[in-house]
Each structure stands twice: as structure tokens, then as C-alpha cells.
Design a protein around this motif. Structure first.
Motif, PDB file in Angstrom:
ATOM      1  N   GLU A  21     -11.641  -6.184  -0.548  1.00  0.00           N
ATOM      2  CA  GLU A  21     -13.027  -6.429  -0.172  1.00  0.00           C
ATOM      3  C   GLU A  21     -13.178  -6.677   1.318  1.00  0.00           C
ATOM      4  O   GLU A  21     -14.122  -6.210   1.943  1.00  0.00           O
TER       5      GLU A  21
ATOM      6  N   SER B  85      -8.383  -3.821  -5.333  1.00  0.00           N
ATOM      7  CA  SER B  85      -9.227  -3.236  -4.290  1.00  0.00           C
ATOM      8  C   SER B  85      -9.471  -4.313  -3.236  1.00  0.00           C
ATOM      9  O   SER B  85      -9.627  -5.498  -3.567  1.00  0.00           O
TER      10      SER B  85
ATOM     11  N   GLY C 240      -2.724   3.339  -4.150  1.00  0.00           N
ATOM     12  CA  GLY C 240      -3.727   2.429  -3.612  1.00  0.00           C
ATOM     13  C   GLY C 240      -3.112   1.056  -3.406  1.00  0.00           C
ATOM     14  O   GLY C 240      -1.943   0.818  -3.731  1.00  0.00           O
TER      15      GLY C 240
ATOM     16  N   GLU D  13       0.825  -1.207   0.000  1.00  0.00           N
ATOM     17  CA  GLU D  13       0.000   0.000   0.000  1.00  0.00           C
ATOM     18  C   GLU D  13       0.861   1.259   0.000  1.00  0.00           C
ATOM     19  O   GLU D  13       0.461   2.285   0.523  1.00  0.00           O
TER      20      GLU D  13
ATOM     21  N   VAL E 185      -9.455  -9.805  -2.219  1.00  0.00           N
ATOM     22  CA  VAL E 185      -9.133  -8.696  -3.113  1.00  0.00           C
ATOM     23  C   VAL E 185      -9.787  -8.914  -4.474  1.00  0.00           C
ATOM     24  O   VAL E 185     -10.134 -10.038  -4.846  1.00  0.00           O
TER      25      VAL E 185
END
Length: 352
Positions: free
Chosen positions: A309, A307, A290, A286, A318
Motif C-alpha cells: 500500500e 500487495s 509479486g 520481490e 502491506v
């Protein structure tokens, strides 16, 4: 001859230089541990449930009295209209006799009032009776008729009460509990048996307070799996157990009537979107704009945007447009990587 010797020495030195460059490049590549992406399976919750009938109706008398006879036992199948219990009806018989007497007295009063009314009408026509007295006779007749109607209603109630002294099964089914005994005095509406009516069975399940009962599930038997569909959920959590009580309909019939049996059920915990993968938390980097993973492509580390989850203790769920099942990603030390860095998976070292 000396020229040929010199040429061989130059070629030998050039080959050694190329090998040394390749070795140095391999030694400068960072060894990394990789892991495969695996799709996240639907999390399931296993709970026990109890097989119930759709309608489990308490059987009770509609009048109070003392139980005279008992005709059934628990576990017995009964048909609609079959006699279950009877009450001592001696008092009810007396009440019926009294109601009949009241009807006879009321009918006599009606006859007397009608005769008086007819006589007063004749007197009124001859001007031997005032209009006020005639109106009083009409009201007396109307009162007698009303009292007769009331007596007839009480007679019908007495007949019904006598019929209610015999308790009959209101539907076909199985008696799962019988508590009434001869000689017992019962009140109106006091249950003396419980009837599980025929029809499809249901499963009653208690869910933890933090989870709302899902719409669908499955009943797990030894060699079968029956789909469940939610029919109802309690309006509030149970105050003692702090659980949500839910009833589920069985989409198929059970082979045996196993009311009250404890069964195993399975329910989905969450609805997951497609393309969710599970990776170790250490694989997530990270440092950039992002969260990202690192993929080894042609011996170089390349970032892949993702992203998150859900984050758990050791693993994370992810999603990403470039993620696919079985994709190799760097599992440790991602904070040391840079785009285009030369890396070598540890699996290659083990193969060598």
C-alpha cells in the motif's frame, strides 16, 4: 553372555545414529529472525487553531462624520440595539432642514401647476386655448409632481442619515475590538469596532499547502475532546504562508467563551482500508511474480502473497488475504529462502 553383550552394543550404536541424524538435521536448518505483523493505525496530524465566532461583524457608520461619543469598550458584552458610538449630527440636522424646505417648495409648485392646469382646461372647453398649450400645462403639472416625489425621497434620506449618526449593535454579542475614539473623523463604512455575535464557536485552522483540509477532526482540551466538522475552506492558498485556511464547527459548546485562544486540534491524514499491516522493508521479498512475505510453518519457510500500500524509508504498509494480527514473518534474509526450506526462528535459540 557374549550374545547378550553383542546385542547391547548393537542397540547402543543404533541409538547414537538416530541422535546424530537429528542433530545433523537441526544443524542444517537456517536460523532466521522473525517479527510480528502489527496493524497500521490511522495517521493523525496535530495542528494549532484559533477559536472564532461564526459571525465576526465589523461595526461601522453608514455616513461619514466626526465621532462625538463612545459608549463601549473592548471585551464588553452588548445587546442588539445598544448604542455603541454617535457622530456629531450638526451637519445632518442642517441637511434635514434643507430637505424639508425642498419638500415645501415642491408642494407649492405642485399647487401652482394644478391651478394652471385647471384654468387651462376651462379655457380649452371654451375654445380660448389651443390643445398644444393645454398639453404643455399637463406636462408642467406632471413635472411638479415628480419634483415633489424627489423632494420627499431626499427628506427620507436626510432622516435616515440622521438616524445613522447613532451606531447601534446589530446583534447580541461580544466586542472583541474597539478602535473608534471621540474626535476621530471616520468615513462611510470605516470599522470602529468588531462584534462577535452570540452562537456556537468555530475553530480556524491553517493546513499545509500539500494537504486538503479533511471533513472531520477533533478539538483537544485538557479533559475533553470535541468533534469538529468542516464548514468552509478558502478558495485559494494564502499567498504569504502558502496554507489553506479552513473553518470547523464545534459539535459541542465550549464551557468558557475563549475567543482568540490558541487550541490543539487533531485531524486524520489519510483514509486507510481495513487489513493493512506494517512490516520492515527487509521482510519483503520481490523475487517472484509479486511481493511476498515468508511465514514459518512447521519449521519450514512458506511464501505469503501481499500487495504494498505504501513504502516508507524503514517500513512498508502491506495487505494480504492470509495476513493477520500478530502473525510471525521472517524479517531478514528473505532473498535466501525457498519454499519448504527448513528454518528455525532465533526466538527458539534464545529460549534454549
Amino acid at each position: 553372555m557374549p550374545k547378550l553383550t553383542m546385542l547391547l552394543l548393537v542397540l547402543l550404536l543404533a541409538g547414537c545414529g538416530e541422535n546424530s541424524n537429528d542433530s545433523a538435521q537441526q544443524e542444517s536448518s537456517r536460523w532466521v529472525k522473525t517479527a510480528e505483523l502489527t496493524p497500521v493505525e490511522q495517521p493523525m496530524l496535530m495542528l494549532t487553531g484559533v477559536v472564532r465566532a461564526r459571525y465576526e461583524t465589523p461595526q461601522a457608520f453608514r455616513v461619514s462624520g466626526q465621532v462625538a461619543t463612545r459608549h463601549v469598550d473592548a471585551g464588553q458584552r452588548v445587546s442588539q440595539g445598544e448604542v455603541l458610538f454617535t457622530l456629531d449630527d450638526s451637519d445632518l440636522q442642517e441637511a434635514l432642514t434643507a430637505a424639508r424646505a425642498d419638500v415645501a417648495a415642491a408642494e407649492a409648485s405642485v399647487a401652482v401647476s394644478q391651478a394652471d392646469l385647471e384654468r387651462d382646461r376651462q379655457l380649452l372647453e371654451r375654445d380660448f386655448l389651443s390643445q398644444q398649450a393645454f398639453e404643455r400645462a399637463k406636462l408642467a403639472n406632471r413635472e411638479a409632481l415628480t419634483r415633489s416625489d424627489a423632494a420627499q425621497a431626499r427628506l427620507e434620506q436626510a432622516r435616515n442619515a440622521l438616524d445613522y449618526a447613532t451606531l447601534q449593535a446589530e446583534a447580541d454579542g461580544l466586542l472583541i475590538d474597539v478602535v473608534g475614539e471621540p474626535g476621530q473623523v471616520v468615513a462611510t463604512g470605516q470599522a470602529v469596532a468588531t462584534l462577535a455575535q452570540e452562537g456556537r464557536r468555530e475553530v480556524e485552522v491553517a493546513f499545509p499547502s500539500h494537504m486538503r483540509p479533511p471533513a472531520e477532526g477533533a478539538l483537544l482540551l485538557d479533559d475533553r475532546q470535541i468533534s469538529l466538522s468542516r464548514r468552509e475552506v478558502a478558495g485559494a492558498a494564502d499567498p504569504a504562508s502558502r496554507t489553506w485556511r479552513a473553518r470547523y464547527q464545534l459539535e459541542e459548546a465550549l464551557l468558557t467563551d475563549s475567543l482568540g485562544e490558541v487550541v490543539q486540534t487533531r485531524f486524520p491524514m489519510d483514509s486507510l482500508p481495513e487489513g493493512v499491516f506494517q512490516v520492515a522493508v527487509a521482510a519483503i521479498d520481490e523475487r517472484g511474480d509479486g511481493p511476498q512475505l515468508w511465514q514459518v510453518t512447521d519449521g519450514q519457510a512458506q511464501p505469503v502473497a501481499i500487495s504494498i500500500e505504501r513504502m516508507q524509508r524503514d517500513h512498508a504498509w502491506v495487505r494480504g488475504e492470509q495476513l493477520r494480527d500478530g502473525m510471525e514473518v521472517v524479517a531478514l534474509g528473505t532473498h535466501l529462502l525457498t519454499p519448504g526450506m527448513d528454518v528455525r526462528p532465533l526466538a527458539q535459540e534464545e529460549a534454549q
